[in-house]
Design a protein around this motif. Structure first.
Motif, PDB file in Angstrom:
ATOM      1  N   GLU A  41      16.661  37.524  59.961  1.00 38.95           N
ATOM      2  CA  GLU A  41      16.221  38.347  61.091  1.00 38.95           C
ATOM      3  C   GLU A  41      14.899  39.003  60.723  1.00 38.95           C
ATOM      4  O   GLU A  41      14.809  39.680  59.702  1.00 38.95           O
ATOM      5  N   ASP A 295      18.687  33.064  74.489  1.00 42.40           N
ATOM      6  CA  ASP A 295      17.404  32.941  75.198  1.00 42.40           C
ATOM      7  C   ASP A 295      16.524  31.831  74.657  1.00 42.40           C
ATOM      8  O   ASP A 295      15.618  31.375  75.357  1.00 42.40           O
ATOM      9  N   ILE A 308      22.748  38.882  77.851  1.00 33.75           N
ATOM     10  CA  ILE A 308      23.512  39.169  76.628  1.00 33.75           C
ATOM     11  C   ILE A 308      24.844  38.413  76.673  1.00 33.75           C
ATOM     12  O   ILE A 308      25.267  37.817  75.677  1.00 33.75           O
TER      13      ILE A 308
HETATM   14  C1  LIG Z   1      13.163  43.563  81.344  1.00 34.74           C
HETATM   15  C2  LIG Z   1      14.403  42.851  80.902  1.00 34.74           C
HETATM   16  C3  LIG Z   1      15.618  43.359  81.252  1.00 34.74           C
HETATM   17  C4  LIG Z   1      16.791  42.720  80.860  1.00 34.74           C
HETATM   18  N1  LIG Z   1      17.974  43.249  81.219  1.00 34.74           N
HETATM   19  C5  LIG Z   1      19.123  42.656  80.844  1.00 34.74           C
HETATM   20  C6  LIG Z   1      20.377  43.208  81.186  1.00 34.74           C
HETATM   21  O1  LIG Z   1      20.460  44.255  81.834  1.00 34.74           O
HETATM   22  N2  LIG Z   1      21.497  42.568  80.779  1.00 34.74           N
HETATM   23  C7  LIG Z   1      21.431  41.418  80.048  1.00 34.74           C
HETATM   24  O2  LIG Z   1      22.481  40.869  79.709  1.00 34.74           O
HETATM   25  N3  LIG Z   1      20.263  40.877  79.693  1.00 34.74           N
HETATM   26  C8  LIG Z   1      19.106  41.462  80.063  1.00 34.74           C
HETATM   27  N4  LIG Z   1      17.921  40.926  79.675  1.00 34.74           N
HETATM   28  C9  LIG Z   1      17.916  39.702  78.855  1.00 34.74           C
HETATM   29  C10 LIG Z   1      18.439  39.969  77.436  1.00 34.74           C
HETATM   30  O3  LIG Z   1      17.698  40.984  76.838  1.00 34.74           O
HETATM   31  C11 LIG Z   1      18.363  38.673  76.627  1.00 34.74           C
HETATM   32  O4  LIG Z   1      18.902  37.617  77.380  1.00 34.74           O
HETATM   33  C12 LIG Z   1      19.123  38.779  75.298  1.00 34.74           C
HETATM   34  O5  LIG Z   1      18.518  39.713  74.450  1.00 34.74           O
HETATM   35  C13 LIG Z   1      19.144  37.413  74.617  1.00 34.74           C
HETATM   36  O6  LIG Z   1      19.765  37.507  73.361  1.00 34.74           O
HETATM   37  P1  LIG Z   1      19.343  36.497  72.195  1.00 34.74           P
HETATM   38  O7  LIG Z   1      20.196  36.823  71.036  1.00 34.74           O
HETATM   39  O8  LIG Z   1      19.315  35.115  72.722  1.00 34.74           O
HETATM   40  O9  LIG Z   1      17.817  36.841  71.910  1.00 34.74           O
HETATM   41  P2  LIG Z   1      17.185  38.203  71.382  1.00 34.74           P
HETATM   42  O10 LIG Z   1      17.993  39.361  71.781  1.00 34.74           O
HETATM   43  O11 LIG Z   1      15.761  38.162  71.795  1.00 34.74           O
HETATM   44  O12 LIG Z   1      17.304  38.069  69.799  1.00 34.74           O
HETATM   45  C14 LIG Z   1      16.447  37.218  69.075  1.00 34.74           C
HETATM   46  C15 LIG Z   1      16.365  37.735  67.648  1.00 34.74           C
HETATM   47  O13 LIG Z   1      15.586  36.840  66.860  1.00 34.74           O
HETATM   48  C16 LIG Z   1      14.703  37.585  66.056  1.00 34.74           C
HETATM   49  N5  LIG Z   1      13.559  36.710  65.737  1.00 34.74           N
HETATM   50  C17 LIG Z   1      12.563  36.336  66.568  1.00 34.74           C
HETATM   51  N6  LIG Z   1      11.721  35.519  65.925  1.00 34.74           N
HETATM   52  C18 LIG Z   1      12.196  35.354  64.671  1.00 34.74           C
HETATM   53  C19 LIG Z   1      11.755  34.620  63.540  1.00 34.74           C
HETATM   54  N7  LIG Z   1      10.630  33.894  63.566  1.00 34.74           N
HETATM   55  N8  LIG Z   1      12.485  34.670  62.390  1.00 34.74           N
HETATM   56  C20 LIG Z   1      13.633  35.432  62.333  1.00 34.74           C
HETATM   57  N9  LIG Z   1      14.088  36.164  63.392  1.00 34.74           N
HETATM   58  C21 LIG Z   1      13.390  36.117  64.547  1.00 34.74           C
HETATM   59  C22 LIG Z   1      14.355  38.798  66.904  1.00 34.74           C
HETATM   60  O14 LIG Z   1      13.881  39.870  66.117  1.00 34.74           O
HETATM   61  C23 LIG Z   1      15.689  39.093  67.568  1.00 34.74           C
HETATM   62  O15 LIG Z   1      16.502  39.956  66.808  1.00 34.74           O
HETATM   63  C24 LIG Z   1      16.724  41.534  80.072  1.00 34.74           C
HETATM   64  C25 LIG Z   1      15.480  41.024  79.702  1.00 34.74           C
HETATM   65  C26 LIG Z   1      14.325  41.669  80.113  1.00 34.74           C
HETATM   66  C27 LIG Z   1      12.993  41.089  79.703  1.00 34.74           C
END
Ligand SMILES: Cc1cc2nc3c(=O)[nH]c(=O)nc-3n(C[C@H](O)[C@H](O)[C@H](O)COP(=O)(O)OP(=O)(O)OC[C@H]3O[C@@H](n4cnc5c(N)ncnc54)[C@H](O)[C@@H]3O)c2cc1C
Length: 382
Positions: A41, A295, A308
């Motif tokens: 991370e 995502d 999420i």
């Molecule tokens: C304005 C806005 C509002 C939103 N509201 C909601 C909501 O109300 N409810 C909801 O469910 N979703 C919401 N979302 C979407 C939600 O935030 C995402 O869908 C969710 O965070 C996706 O989870 P994830 O684990 O796929 O990615 P992320 O949460 O983005 O996690 C990715 C992780 O990878 C890490 N990372 C990135 N690059 C690297 C690298 N090169 N090496 C190592 N680590 C790395 C990052 O630091 C992060 O910890 C919203 C999004 C936006 C933009």
């Protein structure tokens, strides 16, 4: 320092990465099989993360991940539904009181993401914070060599049999292996955290309000604060100068419900922050030795408020596909990929229904574009 080799490397410890790690660790333990799982991370969970609303049925996913008691003990804000001025000037209510799963939540993302990663570490997943994946090169006979760098510019290379891209919108691994993004939309959100006044009328429901240039939402993220965000597309946001503090507040003041309810509450000193909200899926979300989750595989329009939940669900499904592969070297990840396509189709239909139900500004570019493009996307995904 991360090791030089592992069986499964998970890139990113957001909800998708931690869900993959947790489910994988449990399934391997149940199968009396040992495998080295590493999760890297780039952050230390120390800066603000956006996205907080979780629907009530996420409870079942926390249960499946074995984290429901610790999640509940963390006492995130309950979410009792939503009230929305959408398609109508008056507020309509969607109450979770009758939901069989009970209420949903508004989570504080740093705390929430850090908790899930810590739970994974307790199950013998090796978690390395402050390490960033920079590149990936395929080995001829399977697996990948991954280049890593940490906060202090130390470098490490790691070979992994299977890689899970859970890096969110960064999509660092999928990019390195040449997976292409197919965009459904490209939205922008300009958001800020408000310190709520003592008798604030912002309650434990998500407040949603459509406007000619996009839509606003507001959700409590803890006992004293709420996030307030406006979503638009980049050309409309530019036209209305939504990134400028003065103009953002002027637009907020002109809303029918939101501005009035925030009266007397104050934007924190962090101010406003713009967030890209690209909506896309990949031309391929799996390869022979890799899978994309959350995502990095499919990124939703925030209007769905399912990012999420989808991150947790795809992490669980990916872990099951990986265990299947570890048991049977001939197994591929095609069922997992088909599941993602179904999920994407369902999401496009939901999104189309939501945008089509707002008809008040049918002549405004923001709403025209969403409706036109939504219908085309649903038709082409069918
Ligand atoms: C304005 C806005 C509002 C939103 N509201 C909601 C909501 O109300 N409810 C909801 O469910 N979703 C919401 N979302 C979407 C939600 O935030 C995402 O869908 C969710 O965070 C996706 O989870 P994830 O684990 O796929 O990615 P992320 O949460 O983005 O996690 C990715 C992780 O990878 C890490 N990372 C990135 N690059 C690297 C690298 N090169 N090496 C190592 N680590 C790395 C990052 O630091 C992060 O910890 C919203 C999004 C936006 C933009």
């Amino acid at each position: 320092m991360p090791p030089s080799s592992c069986d499964v490397l998970i890139v990113g410890a957001g909800p998708a990465g931690s869900a993959t790690a947790l489910r994988l660790a449990d399934l391997l333990a149940a199968d009396h099989r040992s495998a080295r799982i590493v999760m890297v991370e780039t952050s230390h969970f120390d800066s603000f993360r956006i996205g907080e609303s979780l629907p009530p049925d996420s409870r079942a996913l926390f249960h499946q991940l074995g984290v429901l008691p610790v999640f509940l003990a963390a006492q995130h804000q309950p979410c009792w539904g939503s009230c929305a001025s959408w398609g109508d000037d008056e507020l309509g209510f969607n109450d979770f009181a009758l939901n069989i799963h009970g209420h949903g939540w508004h989570v504080e993302r740093n705390r929430f993401d850090a908790l899930l990663a810590a739970q994974a570490a307790e199950r013998d997943v090796e978690v390395y914070e402050g390490w960033r994946v920079r590149d990936a090169v395929a080995f001829v006979d399977g697996g990948y060599q991954i280049s890593l760098r940490d906060d202090e510019q130390r470098e490490q290379t790691l070979s992994a049999r299977i890689v899970v891209d859970a890096s969110g919108q960064a999509g660092v691994f999928t990019h390195a292996v040449g997976a292409r993004r197919i965009y459904d939309d490209r939205l922008v959100c300009i958001a800020g955290v408000f310190d709520l006044k003592a008798d604030s009328r912002i309650d434990q429901r998500t407040l949603l309000e459509a406007a000619p240039y996009g839509w606003w939402y507001c959700a409590r993220i803890n006992a004293d604060q709420a996030i307030v965000s406006v979503t638009s597309d980049s050309s409309t946001a530019r036209l209305h100068a939504l990134s400028s503090l003065g103009s953002w507040f002027a637009h907020l003041a002109r809303t029918r419900h939101m501005g009035e309810r925030l009266h007397g509450s104050r934007l924190t000193s962090e101010g406003l922050q713009p967030w890209a909200a690209p909506c896309f899926h990949l031309d391929r979300s799996v390869g022979v030795d890799w899978l994309a989750v959350g995502d990095s595989a499919i990124s939703y329009d925030p209007i769905a408020a399912q990012g999420i939940h989808k991150a947790l669900a795809t992490g669980i499904a990916a872990a099951e596909a990986i265990v299947h592969r570890l048991q049977d070297r001939g197994a591929d990840f095609s069922d997992y990929a088909a599941g993602l396509e179904d999920r994407h189709r369902d999401y496009l239909r939901l999104r189309q229904t939501l945008y089509a139900s707002e008809q008040r500004w049918h002549d405004q570019p923001f709403w025209q574009a969403r409706r036109k493009q939504g219908a085309l996307l649903v038709a082409s995904a069918a």
